[in-house]
Design an enzyme around this catalytic site. Structure first.
Site, PDB file in Angstrom:
ATOM      1  CG  HIS A  17      21.772  15.157  33.429  1.00 14.16           C
ATOM      2  ND1 HIS A  17      21.209  14.053  32.820  1.00 14.16           N
ATOM      3  CD2 HIS A  17      21.936  14.815  34.724  1.00 14.16           C
ATOM      4  CE1 HIS A  17      21.055  13.090  33.707  1.00 14.16           C
ATOM      5  NE2 HIS A  17      21.470  13.520  34.867  1.00 14.16           N
ATOM      6  CD  GLN A  26      17.113  11.664  33.000  1.00 15.19           C
ATOM      7  OE1 GLN A  26      18.075  10.896  33.216  1.00 15.19           O
ATOM      8  NE2 GLN A  26      15.950  11.218  32.564  1.00 15.19           N
ATOM      9  CB  CYS A  66      36.836  33.024  30.357  1.00 10.11           C
ATOM     10  SG  CYS A  66      35.575  33.550  31.550  1.00 10.11           S
ATOM     11  NE  ARG A 105      24.433  15.853  22.379  1.00 16.96           N
ATOM     12  CZ  ARG A 105      24.435  15.488  23.679  1.00 16.96           C
ATOM     13  NH1 ARG A 105      25.577  15.145  24.266  1.00 16.96           N
ATOM     14  NH2 ARG A 105      23.325  15.496  24.386  1.00 16.96           N
ATOM     15  CE1 TYR A 109      30.224  16.787  25.692  1.00 17.70           C
ATOM     16  CE2 TYR A 109      27.896  17.366  25.684  1.00 17.70           C
ATOM     17  CZ  TYR A 109      28.925  16.564  26.138  1.00 17.70           C
ATOM     18  OH  TYR A 109      28.664  15.556  27.017  1.00 17.70           O
TER      19      TYR A 109
END
Ligand code: BV8
Length: 246
Positions: free
Chosen positions: A121, A103, A148, A69, A66
């Site tokens: 998604h 999507q 976080c 991407r 990820y």
């Protein structure tokens, strides 16, 4: 084939339009699809990068998938294309309302100006914390070491995307939209992945006309009232012009 030749499919001006999009609408912007010959699933296996089990088994591998991407999406040469812009124009000018259910996890619809948008998604530029459930915009690489911003705990952040075996987002809202639509349009999706691939059947059950715009007939092509085949940057603007009576 101009939409005007699809008389009987054109919704009445006050009726809403629901548009499902898939990776094919972003292909001409330079983003890979999944199931084309050179697609993402020809390079990596779903089981290794797009399931929760894969993430638990090898988080480093999934984060790398990820991160790559996300970096790709953020490169300056990746821009919305004429198809994304045509859908934003349709939303501005169609009185009955237009909702895009995508999507895709890219942000090209937003950047083209689409406002009524559902990312069923998830979104590549967001992350969620498994400890506190917070969701944050995220444009950097992610790893287990990152803390976080809300709960400050590490080893809990994951991409805010829906993996195989996980429930897509806003399904009730999507079903409600499909039940009220005057027209269902599917653009740039192979019709392989459920429940998105089942939306055309939901439209049919409500007696709603449906049109597929795709480079080639999808798995579900026979379920559509009509189909227009070709590259999205050509057929989508022409389709929108026809819908708007240009
Ligand atoms: C779930 C996010 C259950 C991550 C993705 C029946 C019912 C329900 C589920 C199932 C079912 N049968 C099987 C299942 C399980 C599974 C599934 O559908 N498997 C498939 C492979 C058989 N579904 C799920 O797991 C879903 N979850 O069902 O949960 C549940 C129930 C209760 C409680 C809990 C859980 C979740 C599915 C979502 C998975 N995540 N993406 C990420 O992106 O990394 S899906 C993945 O495929 C992609 O992200 C994409 O969103 C999706 C669909 O792909 P497409 O967009 O269609 O892309 P593709 O390459 O396939 O096609 C591109 C098309 O464009 C082609 O047709 C091509 O011709 C065309 N094209 C190319 N160039 C152009 C073009 N068109 C126009 N112009 C061009 N230039």
């Amino acid at each position: 084939m101009p939409f005007s030749s699809l008389e009987g499919l054109r919704p009445r001006p006050g009726q809403p339009i629901v548009i499902l999009t898939g990776a094919g609408i972003s292909k001409e912007s330079g983003l890979d699809t999944f199931r084309d010959a050179d697609g993402i699933w020809s390079k990596v296996r779903i089981e290794d990068v797009a399931t929760y089990e894969a993430f638990v088994r090898n988080p480093k591998r999934v984060h790398a998938f990820y991160n790559e991407r996300r970096r790709g999406l953020l490169s300056p040469n990746i821009q919305p294309n004429a198809a994304h812009r045509a859908l934003a124009r349709l939303e501005r000018e169609w009185e009955g309302g237009v909702t895009v259910v995508t999507q895709n996890i890219d942000d090209l619809h937003e950047r083209a100006g689409t406002k009524a948008l559902i990312h069923m998604h998830g979104e590549l530029l967001k992350v969620e914390c498994e400890h506190c459930r917070a969701v944050h915009e995220w444009r950097e690489d992610l790893s287990r070491d990152v803390r976080c911003p809300d709960c400050s705990r590490a080893a809990g952040l994951r991409p805010h995307v829906v993996w195989f075996g996980e429930m897509p987002m806003e399904m009730e809202r999507i079903s409600a939209l499909l039940s009220e639509a005057g027209l269902f349009v599917s653009i740039g999706t192979s019709g392989n992945v459920y429940p998105a691939a089942g939306f055309v059947s939901e439209a049919r059950a409500h007696g709603t006309p449906s049109v597929e715009l795709n480079l080639e007939p999808s798995e579900g092509a026979s379920l559509f009232t009509h189909a227009i085949n070709g590259p999205a940057t050509q057929i989508v603007p022409a389709f929108v012009d026809d819908l708007l009576g240009r």
